[in-house]
Design an enzyme around this catalytic site. Structure first.
Site, PDB file in Angstrom:
ATOM      1  CB  THR A 174      -0.935   0.032   1.220  1.00  0.00           C
ATOM      2  OG1 THR A 174      -0.145  -0.095   2.421  1.00  0.00           O
ATOM      3  CG2 THR A 174      -1.955  -1.094   1.142  1.00  0.00           C
ATOM      4  CD  GLU A 175       1.102   3.846   3.801  1.00  0.00           C
ATOM      5  OE1 GLU A 175       2.067   4.478   4.298  1.00  0.00           O
ATOM      6  OE2 GLU A 175       0.026   3.687   4.403  1.00  0.00           O
ATOM      7  CG  LEU A 176       7.189  -0.191  -3.011  1.00  0.00           C
ATOM      8  CD1 LEU A 176       7.932  -1.032  -1.980  1.00  0.00           C
ATOM      9  CD2 LEU A 176       6.977  -0.985  -4.306  1.00  0.00           C
TER      10      LEU A 176
END
Length: 384
Positions: free
Chosen positions: A288-290
């Site tokens: 989700t927040e790479l």
């Protein structure tokens, strides 16, 4: 699922192998715009998972918008959908900025992730004040504490209901609760002792999911999102919580793995084990927040300016990205989306962190497009 033969990533002159036909080794050093490369990221992984990016509304003009339209088929709000932005005062919902993101996603046929309904950070204080304006966490009277709990859960329900009803037909994935695990918490379950937890126990998690499920579209998916989901003891704490909630019938569809990671941490095995662990509960996984930081922890020393980052660092990062996306692709039947926490290196929260730990001077470079929207070695690595 279509499997594409991946090449091992090579550095130096061999980088030319990844460039469009006709370009020489010399051209490997020439910047190539993200808008000029032949292969789009979302098309490359169309048979495996969505490719997303975190955005702010100002990005819907200029090169940011052009790169988003070309390479991404999913977006998520970096900040404007968090509680403090949407309901800064009780009963006063401010949807203007969030609506801009919804509009851009619709116009460009993109999936929309919602981040985040409930969080311990970036949440206005009024949630946790009783009707007299006192802090609920300081209350010692049992009857008043129970009254405060009911009031807080009612506020939570109203917040979630109002937002989910508004965006019911727009959002495909909801981060319902965010970062509820704290491996350093004093309790033996690793539950973050936020005001939400101190006042309601884990009931706030249950009510948030049940409310979201009641008003979301039938095909929308509900996620519990967190960072460091790959490493112990946090992974086990999160697993135990999710398993318990699922067994109680709480409507959780998947786990969001933030994946704020580094070139050397965590290990690929830890990442794989975490994805498989939650898939074993019958749940979906989303990255989700790479972002892939150039630094370890803490991030020092950091490069003072972007131009001072040597090419060798970008090549090391490319190797990491290549390994990472090879693993994601192998686990593609268990991962539905991979979202970068930004578009290009000119906008990343990691710059703030680099500055914080280096006397106000420092930059990071976590993405596959550089600070001028050119393709980095990491881009060529992950598109093969």
């Amino acid at each position: 699922m279509l499997k594409v033969l991946r090449k091992p990533f090579l550095t130096g002159l061999a980088l030319a192998l990844f460039l469009p036909a006709g370009l020489s080794n010399v051209a490997a050093a020439e910047p190539i715009s993200a808008l000029d490369v032949e292969v789009e990221l979302d098309e490359r992984y169309a048979d495996s998972f969505d490719i997303g990016a975190a955005v702010e509304p100002y990005m819907f003009e200029g090169k940011d918008a052009d790169v988003l339209k070309r390479h991404f088929n999913s977006i998520v709000a970096e900040n404007v959908m968090k509680p403090i932005n949407i309901q800064p005062e009780e009963g006063k919902f401010t949807f203007e900025e969030a609506d801009k993101i919804v509009k851009f996603a619709k116009e460009n046929d993109m999936e929309l992730r919602f981040h985040t309904l409930i969080w311990h950070s970036q949440v206005p204080e009024w949630f946790f004040l009783d009707e007299e304006g006192n802090k609920m966490v300081d209350e010692t009277d049992p009857k008043q504490r129970e009254k405060n709990k009911k009031l807080l859960l009612k506020r939570l329900e109203t917040h979630v209901k109002t937002i989910v009803k508004r965006y019911k037909n727009d959002v495909s994935s909801w981060d319902v609760v965010n970062e509820v695990i704290d491996e350093y918490a004093p309790n033996d379950k690793g539950l973050r002792e936020s005001p939400w937890y101190q006042i309601t126990g884990t009931d706030y998690i249950k009510v948030a999911f049940e409310t979201a499920n009641r008003f979301a579209a039938k095909d929308a998916k509900l996620y519990i999102n967190d960072y460091n989901t790959e490493v112990e003891p946090k992974r086990t704490h999160l697993y135990n919580l999710v398993k318990e909630l699922v067994e109680e019938g709480v409507p959780i569809d998947g786990v969001g793995h933030q994946a704020h990671i580094q070139i050397g941490w965590p290990s690929l095995q830890e990442i794989e084990d975490s994805i498989n662990l939650f898939a074993g509960l019958g749940l979906d996984n989303q990255i989700t927040e790479l972002d892939v930081s150039l630094y370890g922890w803490p991030p020092r020393p950091a490069y003072p300016t972007y131009d001072e980052i040597p090419e060798s660092e970008f090549e090391r990062q490319a190797v990491r990205y290549d390994q990472l996306f090879e693993l994601y692709e192998e686990l593609g039947d268990k991962i539905s989306s991979v979202t970068f926490w930004g578009v290009a290196d000119n906008h990343t929260w990691l710059n703030d962190r680099a500055e914080q730990y280096n006397d106000g001077v420092g930059v990071d470079a976590p993405f596959v497009f550089d600070n001028k929207y050119n393709a980095k070695p990491a881009y060529w690595a992950i598109i093969d």
